[in-house]
Design an enzyme around this catalytic site. Structure first.
Site, PDB file in Angstrom:
ATOM      1  CG  ASP A  31       0.678 -10.087   3.627  1.00 18.61           C
ATOM      2  OD1 ASP A  31       1.820 -10.067   3.746  1.00 18.61           O
ATOM      3  OD2 ASP A  31       0.130 -10.390   2.543  1.00 18.61           O
ATOM      4  N   GLY A  94      14.162 -13.279   0.555  1.00 20.30           N
ATOM      5  CA  GLY A  94      12.695 -13.266   0.131  1.00 20.30           C
ATOM      6  C   GLY A  94      12.067 -12.062   0.016  1.00 20.30           C
ATOM      7  CD  GLN A  95      13.206  -5.896   1.286  1.00 18.68           C
ATOM      8  OE1 GLN A  95      14.571  -6.183   1.344  1.00 18.68           O
ATOM      9  NE2 GLN A  95      12.697  -4.785   1.641  1.00 18.68           N
ATOM     10  CG  HIS A 101       7.313  -5.477   4.628  1.00 22.61           C
ATOM     11  ND1 HIS A 101       8.146  -4.991   3.619  1.00 22.61           N
ATOM     12  CD2 HIS A 101       7.097  -7.026   4.607  1.00 22.61           C
ATOM     13  CE1 HIS A 101       8.328  -6.252   2.869  1.00 22.61           C
ATOM     14  NE2 HIS A 101       7.781  -7.268   3.230  1.00 22.61           N
ATOM     15  CG  LEU A 102       7.779  -7.166  12.298  1.00 23.83           C
ATOM     16  CD1 LEU A 102       8.985  -8.077  12.314  1.00 23.83           C
ATOM     17  CD2 LEU A 102       7.683  -6.637  13.569  1.00 23.83           C
ATOM     18  CG  HIS A 103       6.108 -10.664   6.836  1.00 25.80           C
ATOM     19  ND1 HIS A 103       5.127 -11.056   6.054  1.00 25.80           N
ATOM     20  CD2 HIS A 103       7.102 -10.467   6.501  1.00 25.80           C
ATOM     21  CE1 HIS A 103       5.603 -10.592   4.813  1.00 25.80           C
ATOM     22  NE2 HIS A 103       7.019 -10.356   4.847  1.00 25.80           N
TER      23      HIS A 103
HETATM   24  P1  5GP Z   1       8.120  -9.961   1.419  1.00 29.54           P
HETATM   25  O1  5GP Z   1       8.165 -10.971   0.810  1.00 29.54           O
HETATM   26  O2  5GP Z   1       8.549  -8.502   0.724  1.00 29.54           O
HETATM   27  O3  5GP Z   1       8.664  -9.895   2.983  1.00 29.54           O
HETATM   28  O4  5GP Z   1       6.497  -9.636   1.748  1.00 29.54           O
HETATM   29  C1  5GP Z   1       5.611  -8.621   0.871  1.00 29.54           C
HETATM   30  C2  5GP Z   1       4.367  -8.803   1.595  1.00 29.54           C
HETATM   31  O5  5GP Z   1       3.634  -7.693   1.183  1.00 29.54           O
HETATM   32  C3  5GP Z   1       3.762 -10.506   0.989  1.00 29.54           C
HETATM   33  O6  5GP Z   1       3.385 -11.154   2.151  1.00 29.54           O
HETATM   34  C4  5GP Z   1       2.604  -9.798   0.025  1.00 29.54           C
HETATM   35  O7  5GP Z   1       1.559 -10.488   0.203  1.00 29.54           O
HETATM   36  C5  5GP Z   1       2.396  -8.384   0.651  1.00 29.54           C
HETATM   37  N1  5GP Z   1       1.584  -7.401  -0.104  1.00 29.54           N
HETATM   38  C6  5GP Z   1       2.175  -7.392  -1.349  1.00 29.54           C
HETATM   39  N2  5GP Z   1       1.446  -6.358  -2.089  1.00 29.54           N
HETATM   40  C7  5GP Z   1       0.467  -6.117  -1.191  1.00 29.54           C
HETATM   41  C8  5GP Z   1      -0.687  -4.823  -0.994  1.00 29.54           C
HETATM   42  O8  5GP Z   1      -0.929  -4.310  -2.233  1.00 29.54           O
HETATM   43  N3  5GP Z   1      -1.439  -5.021   0.099  1.00 29.54           N
HETATM   44  C9  5GP Z   1      -1.242  -5.662   1.099  1.00 29.54           C
HETATM   45  N4  5GP Z   1      -1.799  -5.599   2.086  1.00 29.54           N
HETATM   46  N5  5GP Z   1      -0.115  -6.540   1.008  1.00 29.54           N
HETATM   47  C10 5GP Z   1       0.492  -6.841   0.154  1.00 29.54           C
END
Ligand code: 5GP
Length: 144
Positions: A31, A94-95, A101-103
């Protein structure tokens, strides 16, 4: 709605990423704004905006790869005493990036990451009522 996301560019190799795993269906990378120093994202190569759009077999693969990555985090130089999985489905959850995507987040004591909430134990009849409603929805979705 526009299906484009930065993750589609990463999957296609058009945008940079620090990749930790790749197979024909799944890509995993660091991330860019990590919650902790070992924060990974596992994504399907075929984009799906939400869980509802995601092929369940690929969903299973995301979890499988997440499991392998959790073991790798613990065995690597990443400081990792525990691991959290987190998946945000929908704006309210929070998406921010609309490519499922899985964190996979490495945890250490006092790292400051956590879920906020005010859990309380509801009456059993409330739990039973909602359980029956969810069972009904499940039955309807498998008979569709
Ligand atoms: P969400 O809030 O949608 O679950 O998480 C999105 C995640 O994507 C966030 O943790 C953010 O830091 C990550 N992210 C956003 N843009 C990029 C990018 O360009 N590259 C990478 N590696 N991570 C990203």
């Amino acid at each position: 709605m526009d299906p484009y996301t930065i993750f589609a560019d990463i999957v296609a190799g058009r945008a940079p990423a620090s990749i930790v795993y790749e197979d024909p269906d799944v890509l995993a990378f660091m991330d860019i704004r990590p919650m902790t120093p070992g924060h990974l994202l596992v994504v399907p190569k075929v984009p799906a905006r939400s869980l509802a759009e995601l092929d369940p077999e690929i969903g299973g693969k995301l979890f499988q790869v997440g499991q392998q990555l959790a073991a790798a985090l613990r065995a690597s130089e990443v400081n990792c005493d525990g691991v959290n999985f987190f998946l945000a489905d929908g704006v309210t959850a929070g998406q921010e990036v609309f490519h499922v995507h899985l964190h996979v987040i490495a945890r250490t004591p006092g790292d400051g990451f956590g879920l906020r909430g005010r859990p309380r134990t509801p009456p059993r009849e409330d739990l039973d009522y909602l359980a029956a409603s969810i069972r009904g929805a499940l039955r309807r979705s498998v008979s569709e």
